[in-house]
Scaffold this motif. Structure first.
Motif, PDB file in Angstrom:
ATOM      1  N   ASP A   1       0.840  -1.187   0.000  1.00  0.00           N
ATOM      2  CA  ASP A   1       0.000   0.000   0.000  1.00  0.00           C
ATOM      3  C   ASP A   1       0.881   1.244   0.000  1.00  0.00           C
ATOM      4  O   ASP A   1       1.968   1.244   0.592  1.00  0.00           O
ATOM      5  N   PRO A   2       0.448   2.337  -0.648  1.00  0.00           N
ATOM      6  CA  PRO A   2       1.209   3.592  -0.606  1.00  0.00           C
ATOM      7  C   PRO A   2       1.359   4.096   0.829  1.00  0.00           C
ATOM      8  O   PRO A   2       0.446   3.967   1.642  1.00  0.00           O
ATOM      9  N   SER A   3       2.515   4.657   1.127  1.00  0.00           N
ATOM     10  CA  SER A   3       2.783   5.163   2.474  1.00  0.00           C
ATOM     11  C   SER A   3       3.882   6.213   2.386  1.00  0.00           C
ATOM     12  O   SER A   3       4.955   5.941   1.834  1.00  0.00           O
ATOM     13  N   PHE A   4       3.630   7.417   2.921  1.00  0.00           N
ATOM     14  CA  PHE A   4       4.652   8.462   2.892  1.00  0.00           C
ATOM     15  C   PHE A   4       5.905   8.011   3.639  1.00  0.00           C
ATOM     16  O   PHE A   4       7.034   8.200   3.163  1.00  0.00           O
ATOM     17  N   THR A   5       5.723   7.406   4.795  1.00  0.00           N
ATOM     18  CA  THR A   5       6.869   6.966   5.588  1.00  0.00           C
ATOM     19  C   THR A   5       7.722   5.967   4.813  1.00  0.00           C
ATOM     20  O   THR A   5       8.948   6.086   4.742  1.00  0.00           O
ATOM     21  N   HIS A   6       7.052   4.984   4.195  1.00  0.00           N
ATOM     22  CA  HIS A   6       7.778   3.890   3.547  1.00  0.00           C
ATOM     23  C   HIS A   6       8.179   4.195   2.107  1.00  0.00           C
ATOM     24  O   HIS A   6       9.123   3.586   1.593  1.00  0.00           O
ATOM     25  N   ASP A   7       7.466   5.107   1.456  1.00  0.00           N
ATOM     26  CA  ASP A   7       7.749   5.402   0.046  1.00  0.00           C
ATOM     27  C   ASP A   7       8.570   6.663  -0.166  1.00  0.00           C
ATOM     28  O   ASP A   7       9.157   6.846  -1.229  1.00  0.00           O
ATOM     29  N   VAL A   8       8.598   7.550   0.829  1.00  0.00           N
ATOM     30  CA  VAL A   8       9.304   8.821   0.667  1.00  0.00           C
ATOM     31  C   VAL A   8      10.360   9.015   1.755  1.00  0.00           C
ATOM     32  O   VAL A   8      11.559   9.146   1.461  1.00  0.00           O
ATOM     33  N   ALA A   9       9.929   9.053   3.013  1.00  0.00           N
ATOM     34  CA  ALA A   9      10.846   9.406   4.100  1.00  0.00           C
ATOM     35  C   ALA A   9      11.959   8.373   4.274  1.00  0.00           C
ATOM     36  O   ALA A   9      13.155   8.724   4.292  1.00  0.00           O
ATOM     37  N   MET A  10      11.599   7.098   4.397  1.00  0.00           N
ATOM     38  CA  MET A  10      12.616   6.074   4.617  1.00  0.00           C
ATOM     39  C   MET A  10      13.559   5.918   3.433  1.00  0.00           C
ATOM     40  O   MET A  10      14.779   5.815   3.622  1.00  0.00           O
ATOM     41  N   PRO A  11      13.058   5.889   2.173  1.00  0.00           N
ATOM     42  CA  PRO A  11      13.999   5.823   1.046  1.00  0.00           C
ATOM     43  C   PRO A  11      14.934   7.029   0.973  1.00  0.00           C
ATOM     44  O   PRO A  11      16.102   6.886   0.588  1.00  0.00           O
ATOM     45  N   PHE A  12      14.445   8.232   1.337  1.00  0.00           N
ATOM     46  CA  PHE A  12      15.312   9.407   1.321  1.00  0.00           C
ATOM     47  C   PHE A  12      16.455   9.241   2.306  1.00  0.00           C
ATOM     48  O   PHE A  12      17.632   9.460   1.983  1.00  0.00           O
TER      49      PHE A  12
END
Length: 271
Positions: free
Chosen positions: A33-44
């Motif tokens: 599922d899309p997730s800001f934490t898992h798709d944006v913050a953690m990869p950054f």
């Protein structure tokens, strides 16, 4: 000093994300599922930490094909159907590159331990459970192989495009192309390890169940495992394209020449 400050900040943020994050959320059929934490913050954060570890990190946007490969491979990296027997949380930290690869330390008895500790009304049900899990993997392996094959072709086309257009591009593009290929190669290698681990875990579980609770249902599980086994040597040989070398599933990219001449209609197609 500035680099140290950035690294310290990234480490602090990584610690915060690690403390508050669980395994990546899932929706239907175990898909991410899309997730800001898992798709944006953690990869950054993971990208910054990977850079500091000296690993190649590309700032290129991902192609649709690369996103598809990541989505299809992801279900083989975790085991939501078996309550973390495949270390779902540490897998998520590895996927986002907050930590380097840890899956090489996984041991095969964890799946059987989960089966053994899960209460069932009938001991035969454990065989049915293993059979369902194997069948679910078999059903998605062909499309996963196709998605990997497509990305291998994308990397070839990206390199071909750069060779044809390098004269008008900044030197950093060579590093970006190499870094993205290294990232894709590492992710494909991770899938190969995960498939071997999953197959070995099923095999260990079946052997253990045969000793613990012998039942005729073992024959169906053994047959399912035999069908799954056909994919394992192919993955180990990196034969994801079925001997074709490339795929036709969305891998063709037309790259026009930037310097048009009368006889110059350059098109980069699949080999």
């Amino acid at each position: 000093m500035d680099k140290l400050f950035r690294l310290t900040g990234a480490l602090a943020l990584a610690a915060l994300l690690t403390a508050c994050s669980a395994a990546r959320p899932v929706g239907d059929f175990g898909r991410a599922d899309p997730s800001f934490t898992h798709d944006v913050a953690m990869p950054f954060v993971g990208g910054k930490l990977a850079e500091n570890r000296g690993e190649p990190v590309s700032s290129f946007n991902k192609t649709d094909q690369e996103d598809t490969m990541h989505d299809r491979v992801w279900r083989f990296l975790v085991a939501a159907h078996a309550k973390d027997w495949q270390f779902d949380q540490s897998v998520e930290l590895q996927r986002t590159r907050i930590v380097p690869p840890e899956d090489r330390q996984f041991t095969v008895e964890r799946y059987y331990a989960w089966l053994q500790s899960t209460p069932y009304n009938s001991s035969r049900t454990r065989y049915a459970t293993v059979g369902r899990h194997i069948t679910a993997d078999i059903d998605t392996l062909p499309t996963t192989f196709v998605s990997i094959c497509t990305v291998i072709e994308i990397d070839r086309q990206r390199a071909e495009a750069y060779r044809g257009l390098a004269g008008g591009l900044p030197p950093r593009f060579a590093q970006e192309v190499a870094a993205r290929k290294a990232e894709n190669d590492a992710f494909i290698a991770w899938f190969v390890r995960a498939l071997n681990y999953r197959y070995s875990s099923y095999d260990y579980a079946l052997d253990s169940l045969l000793v613990e609770t012998p039942h005729e249902q073992s024959l169906a599980v053994d047959e399912a495992l035999r069908r799954m086994a056909a994919f394992v040597p192919r993955a180990n040989r990196y034969d994801f394209c079925g001997g074709r070398g490339t795929t036709t599933a969305g891998g063709t990219v037309v790259i026009p020449s930037r310097y048009q001449h009368t006889a110059d209609q350059e098109i980069v197609l699949q080999k």
